[in-house]
Design a protein around this motif. Structure first.
Motif, PDB file in Angstrom:
ATOM      1  N   UNK A   8      36.000  28.650  40.241  1.00 35.52           N
ATOM      2  CA  UNK A   8      35.549  29.989  40.620  1.00 35.52           C
ATOM      3  C   UNK A   8      36.680  30.765  41.289  1.00 35.52           C
ATOM      4  N   UNK A   9      37.406  30.102  42.173  1.00 39.20           N
ATOM      5  CA  UNK A   9      38.527  30.763  42.855  1.00 39.20           C
ATOM      6  C   UNK A   9      39.575  31.225  41.844  1.00 39.20           C
ATOM      7  N   UNK A  10      39.841  30.379  40.860  1.00 40.83           N
ATOM      8  CA  UNK A  10      40.828  30.736  39.842  1.00 40.83           C
ATOM      9  C   UNK A  10      40.351  31.929  39.002  1.00 40.83           C
ATOM     10  N   UNK A  11      39.068  31.982  38.698  1.00 40.66           N
ATOM     11  CA  UNK A  11      38.519  33.082  37.903  1.00 40.66           C
ATOM     12  C   UNK A  11      38.667  34.414  38.624  1.00 40.66           C
ATOM     13  N   UNK A  12      38.301  34.453  39.892  1.00 38.62           N
ATOM     14  CA  UNK A  12      38.431  35.699  40.643  1.00 38.62           C
ATOM     15  C   UNK A  12      39.896  36.128  40.734  1.00 38.62           C
ATOM     16  N   UNK A  13      40.786  35.147  40.941  1.00 38.96           N
ATOM     17  CA  UNK A  13      42.219  35.470  41.010  1.00 38.96           C
ATOM     18  C   UNK A  13      42.704  36.034  39.677  1.00 38.96           C
ATOM     19  N   UNK A  14      42.244  35.434  38.577  1.00 39.89           N
ATOM     20  CA  UNK A  14      42.624  35.918  37.243  1.00 39.89           C
ATOM     21  C   UNK A  14      42.183  37.367  37.032  1.00 39.89           C
ATOM     22  N   UNK A  15      41.008  37.712  37.557  1.00 43.25           N
ATOM     23  CA  UNK A  15      40.472  39.060  37.380  1.00 43.25           C
ATOM     24  C   UNK A  15      40.926  40.030  38.474  1.00 43.25           C
ATOM     25  N   UNK A  16      41.714  39.492  39.422  1.00 41.73           N
ATOM     26  CA  UNK A  16      42.232  40.326  40.527  1.00 41.73           C
ATOM     27  C   UNK A  16      41.103  40.963  41.349  1.00 41.73           C
ATOM     28  N   UNK A  17      40.060  40.170  41.583  1.00 38.72           N
ATOM     29  CA  UNK A  17      38.945  40.604  42.424  1.00 38.72           C
ATOM     30  C   UNK A  17      39.025  39.830  43.738  1.00 38.72           C
ATOM     31  N   UNK A  18      39.206  40.513  44.876  1.00 33.85           N
ATOM     32  CA  UNK A  18      39.264  39.817  46.161  1.00 33.85           C
ATOM     33  C   UNK A  18      37.963  39.054  46.417  1.00 33.85           C
ATOM     34  N   UNK A  19      38.086  37.769  46.721  1.00 36.87           N
ATOM     35  CA  UNK A  19      36.880  36.950  46.879  1.00 36.87           C
ATOM     36  C   UNK A  19      37.094  35.844  47.903  1.00 36.87           C
ATOM     37  N   UNK A  20      36.089  35.649  48.736  1.00 38.24           N
ATOM     38  CA  UNK A  20      36.038  34.515  49.651  1.00 38.24           C
ATOM     39  C   UNK A  20      35.076  33.499  49.032  1.00 38.24           C
ATOM     40  N   UNK A  21      35.546  32.269  48.821  1.00 43.58           N
ATOM     41  CA  UNK A  21      34.738  31.235  48.178  1.00 43.58           C
ATOM     42  C   UNK A  21      34.478  30.124  49.188  1.00 43.58           C
ATOM     43  N   UNK A  22      33.235  29.680  49.290  1.00 42.88           N
ATOM     44  CA  UNK A  22      32.896  28.609  50.226  1.00 42.88           C
ATOM     45  C   UNK A  22      31.709  27.836  49.679  1.00 42.88           C
ATOM     46  N   UNK A  23      31.605  26.576  50.070  1.00 42.35           N
ATOM     47  CA  UNK A  23      30.454  25.767  49.654  1.00 42.35           C
ATOM     48  C   UNK A  23      29.268  25.982  50.586  1.00 42.35           C
TER      49      UNK A  23
END
Length: 378
Positions: free
Chosen positions: A235-250
């Motif tokens: 998921x983190x890689x996907x957001x980075x690929x799309x250049x969408x700032x995202x905080x990912x946590x479990x």
């Protein structure tokens, strides 16, 4: 001075059962009563909910599958749990036992029936759960979160009371805070959550769906995404690929603040999720869990969706393109989004924990009167 009483809360170990139980425990404690929790190993370890509450783990028998040996084992564990609950009641001497559903609640309720302790069950979903169906005929009162609850026999109408679904105090205070200011050039904040268990389908679809939005909309987006541990790197890689700032946590320990922060929520339709959305007044895109027993998440989503506070997408239709389409319909119109927030808020029942505690106070041995507040379920 109000007489101090003792109550046992019995709940299964998922967030949908534990969160309202914790809210009730806090309310009863505030009223000067003593509270004990009965659950399984997951429930007593639920982070941040029952830290100051006496807790007990009972053996849990889950009646599922077709193998008769599994049913025999489940029955054995259930009766052992009932004996242990009975021993607890001899020392704790509860004035009432309140069940919130889930198999860990069953032995506690069975022991209460045997010893003549008054009982109340609370149903968080819009479909009466399996354990609550098993005990509905014997309990003194049934509290519901929805005006219409499927699989609740009409013969129990007189002892059924609509109270709503209790939420944590930290969420309830959001009701008195304004919807976050949003203008055409401001940051648009999206919260993605699959509930206490996470949801892989959200991790599979949401990043690509948000990436399909118009570039001027995508550039002002900020995402907080709760993902399962096995999904988090992808998921983190996907957001980075799309250049969408995202905080990912479990896990989001500050979920109330995240809810206050969000302009829109993409989520499952679990009971606690719906209760928190409607308490805080947050518009949502809901994807009910198709494997939920009796499809209760679809039933949960119906009221807020019909009111205009959410859009529901069945999982088989939950694709990136469908998500992008619904996001544009809901999120590109600032006034429409604010109106959806108001409509979501209108579905909330902010007095749920008070009305549930009041209902419990009316229950005496073998008898329950209607509370002064709250409504009969229709």
């Amino acid at each position: 001075m109000r007489e101090a009483k003792r109550y046992v809360l019995a709940a299964g170990g998922t967030g949908g059962h534990m969160v309202p139980a914790a809210a009730l425990a806090a309310e009863l404690t505030k009223r000067g009563h003593r509270v004990a929790l009965v659950s399984d190993e997951r429930g007593v370890r639920f982070p941040g909910l029952f830290e100051d509450i006496q807790t007990h783990v009972l053996p849990v028998g889950r009646f599922s599958g077709k193998n008769p040996l599994n049913w025999v084992k489940a029955a054995s564990q259930m009766w052992r749990g009932r004996r242990m609950a009975g021993e607890l009641y001899k020392s704790f001497d509860p004035d009432a036992v309140i069940g919130f559903g889930g198999y860990p609640a069953l032995p506690a309720l069975l022991a209460a029936f045997k010893q003549g302790v008054p009982t109340v069950i609370h149903e968080q979903n819009a479909v009466l759960g399996r354990v609550n169906r098993m005990v509905a005929g014997k309990v003194d009162a049934i509290a519901t979160a929805y005006a219409g609850v499927e699989r609740l026999d009409s013969k129990y109408r007189r002892k059924t009371h609509l109270v709503g679904n209790p939420v944590r105090a930290e969420v309830l205070v959001l009701r008195h805070r304004p919807y976050p200011m949003l203008d055409e050039n401001g940051i648009f904040r999206v919260l993605v959550t699959g509930g206490s268990q996470g949801a892989s389908i959200l991790s599979q679809v949401v990043p690509d769906g948000l990436a399909m939005l118009p570039i001027h909309f995508r550039r002002r987006m900020q995402v907080t995404h709760q993902a399962r541990i096995e999904d988090i790197d992808r998921v983190r890689a996907k957001y980075a690929e799309h250049k969408i700032p995202a905080e990912i946590a479990t896990y989001l320990p500050d979920m109330p603040e995240k809810l206050a922060w969000a302009h829109i929520v993409i989520a499952r339709a679990g009971a606690s999720t719906i209760a928190e959305l409607t308490a805080a007044g947050r518009p949502a895109i809901l994807v009910p869990l198709p494997s939920a027993m009796d499809d209760h998440q679809s039933a949960n989503a119906k009221e807020i969706t019909e009111a205009g506070g959410a859009r529901t997408i069945v999982q088989k239709n939950f694709t990136p393109s469908e998500l992008a389409k619904q996001m544009q319909r809901l999120g590109l119109d600032t006034r429409g989004l604010e109106n959806a927030a108001l409509r979501a808020r209108g579905c909330g029942r902010p007095d749920a924990v008070r009305d549930l505690a009041d209902l419990i106070a009316t229950v005496e041995r073998g008898h329950a009167d209607a509370p002064e507040r709250g409504e009969h379920a229709r």
